[in-house]
Design a protein around this motif. Structure first.
Motif, PDB file in Angstrom:
ATOM      1  N   GLY A 150       0.828  -1.194   0.000  1.00  0.00           N
ATOM      2  CA  GLY A 150       0.000   0.000   0.000  1.00  0.00           C
ATOM      3  C   GLY A 150       0.864   1.246   0.000  1.00  0.00           C
ATOM      4  N   LEU A 151       0.253   2.380   0.307  1.00  0.00           N
ATOM      5  CA  LEU A 151       0.975   3.646   0.341  1.00  0.00           C
ATOM      6  C   LEU A 151       1.821   3.734   1.607  1.00  0.00           C
ATOM      7  N   HIS A 152       2.925   4.482   1.518  1.00  0.00           N
ATOM      8  CA  HIS A 152       3.816   4.583   2.665  1.00  0.00           C
ATOM      9  C   HIS A 152       3.302   5.609   3.669  1.00  0.00           C
ATOM     10  N   VAL A 153       3.841   5.527   4.887  1.00  0.00           N
ATOM     11  CA  VAL A 153       3.495   6.481   5.928  1.00  0.00           C
ATOM     12  C   VAL A 153       4.216   7.792   5.652  1.00  0.00           C
TER      13      VAL A 153
ATOM     14  N   ALA B 263      -0.718  -0.739  -4.628  1.00  0.00           N
ATOM     15  CA  ALA B 263      -2.159  -0.705  -4.881  1.00  0.00           C
ATOM     16  C   ALA B 263      -2.823   0.387  -4.071  1.00  0.00           C
ATOM     17  N   GLN B 264      -3.605   1.232  -4.743  1.00  0.00           N
ATOM     18  CA  GLN B 264      -4.371   2.246  -4.030  1.00  0.00           C
ATOM     19  C   GLN B 264      -5.797   2.389  -4.548  1.00  0.00           C
ATOM     20  N   ASP B 265      -6.101   1.792  -5.700  1.00  0.00           N
ATOM     21  CA  ASP B 265      -7.448   1.848  -6.267  1.00  0.00           C
ATOM     22  C   ASP B 265      -8.322   0.798  -5.587  1.00  0.00           C
TER      23      ASP B 265
ATOM     24  N   ASN C 106      16.210   7.567  -7.829  1.00  0.00           N
ATOM     25  CA  ASN C 106      15.472   8.735  -7.337  1.00  0.00           C
ATOM     26  C   ASN C 106      14.137   8.906  -8.046  1.00  0.00           C
ATOM     27  N   TYR C 107      14.118   8.596  -9.339  1.00  0.00           N
ATOM     28  CA  TYR C 107      12.878   8.716 -10.115  1.00  0.00           C
ATOM     29  C   TYR C 107      11.815   7.774  -9.567  1.00  0.00           C
ATOM     30  N   ALA C 108      12.224   6.524  -9.295  1.00  0.00           N
ATOM     31  CA  ALA C 108      11.284   5.549  -8.729  1.00  0.00           C
ATOM     32  C   ALA C 108      10.826   5.980  -7.339  1.00  0.00           C
ATOM     33  N   ARG C 109      11.753   6.473  -6.528  1.00  0.00           N
ATOM     34  CA  ARG C 109      11.408   6.910  -5.174  1.00  0.00           C
ATOM     35  C   ARG C 109      10.392   8.054  -5.201  1.00  0.00           C
TER      36      ARG C 109
ATOM     37  N   ARG D 281       6.426   7.677  -3.673  1.00  0.00           N
ATOM     38  CA  ARG D 281       5.966   8.446  -2.511  1.00  0.00           C
ATOM     39  C   ARG D 281       4.639   9.135  -2.769  1.00  0.00           C
ATOM     40  N   ALA D 282       4.340   9.362  -4.028  1.00  0.00           N
ATOM     41  CA  ALA D 282       3.040   9.945  -4.379  1.00  0.00           C
ATOM     42  C   ALA D 282       2.590   9.351  -5.709  1.00  0.00           C
TER      43      ALA D 282
END
Length: 279
Positions: free
Chosen positions: A107-110, A137-139, A260-263, A267-268
């Protein structure tokens, strides 16, 4: 050829990972794969306990409730759940190795506005050390993926990433873009970008790229768009509205380092995102 036989899905039972179990179960049911659900209890430094009006929910009880819900939704699902203690950035990749996972769903990170700028998040640690691709996954609708956009470099790793995406989204419509980095001389008003040496080289690389075996059958001819990777990708996302974005996990020369591009994207993430590992 990439096949989905075992999926690891990591959840912290918060809204950040609300879409994880449903997406992982949807993929497991579709592919007849084994699903290993994991919740990691991270040890924290002692702190003053706040006054609680309610008793904290037992993570084992939460896990049991999730398992029951998934079994009811997909009765034939090969499912197990593990509640472990430790550091998620270490536990999840090791579990994936132990069970021979083909995919990890996260899922999304804190959000840690200060700390995240100086150290890797758990999401990034898991991705960097994972032995397989990562699906963020966020959908929550859990619809099968219909439109896929790949941000590619014309390297074999990009072809592998699209092959993996083709398995995850067998009915998807595939698009790909390549952000062409130009020298200053090619950006002058008098320069013709379409006739530049950089564009010619990119077109030749694209021609070779399209000969790779296993590319999605519905893949359109990848676009070559002059500009930075972030701006080019965002422009195409706004235009195409994909429900899955595919990127590579690294940049630069070290395939074991998260780029860095992947990071930045992780993150968003603009939508569900597949982060493919180098072959």
């Amino acid at each position: 050829m990439f096949r989905l036989k075992t999926i690891v899905a990591a959840t912290d039972f918060t809204p950040r990972s609300a879409a994880v179990t449903g997406r992982a179960a949807q993929l497991a049911c579709t592919h007849g794969a084994r699903l290993v659900l994991v919740h990691v209890i991270e040890a924290r430094a002692p702190r003053v306990q706040r006054l609680r009006l309610r008793k904290p929910i037992d993570p084992v009880d939460q896990a049991d409730a999730v398992v029951k819900k998934l079994r009811d939704a997909c009765p034939g699902l090969d499912l197990e759940c593990q509640v472990l203690k430790g550091k998620p950035g270490q536990i999840v990749p090791q579990l994936a190795r132990d069970v021979g996972a083909d995919l990890i769903v996260l899922g999304l990170h804190v959000v840690r506005r200060v700390l995240e700028t100086v150290r890797l998040t758990n999401l990034e640690r898991i991705t960097q050390h994972a032995p397989c691709p990562i699906l963020i996954a966020q959908d929550k609708s859990i619809r099968p993926y219909r439109k896929v956009l790949g941000s590619i470099t014309f390297a074999p790793a990009s072809a592998n990433a699209l092959q993996i995406a083709a398995t995850i989204a067998p009915e998807g419509e595939f698009h790909a873009i390549h952000a062409l980095q130009l020298p200053l001389s090619a950006k002058l008003p008098t320069a013709d970008v379409m006739k530049s040496a950089e564009m010619t080289e990119a077109e030749l690389l694209r021609q070779t790229f399209m000969t790779f075996n296993g590319l999605p059958e519905t893949l359109s001819l990848p676009e070559i768009v002059p500009g930075g990777v972030h701006e080019v990708l965002q422009f195409r996302i706004d235009e195409l509205q994909p429900d899955l974005v595919v990127i590579g996990s690294h940049s630069g020369r070290d395939p074991n380092t998260l780029g860095n591009y992947a990071r930045d994207l992780m993150r968003a993430p603009p939508t569900d995102m597949l982060v493919a590992k180098p072959v």
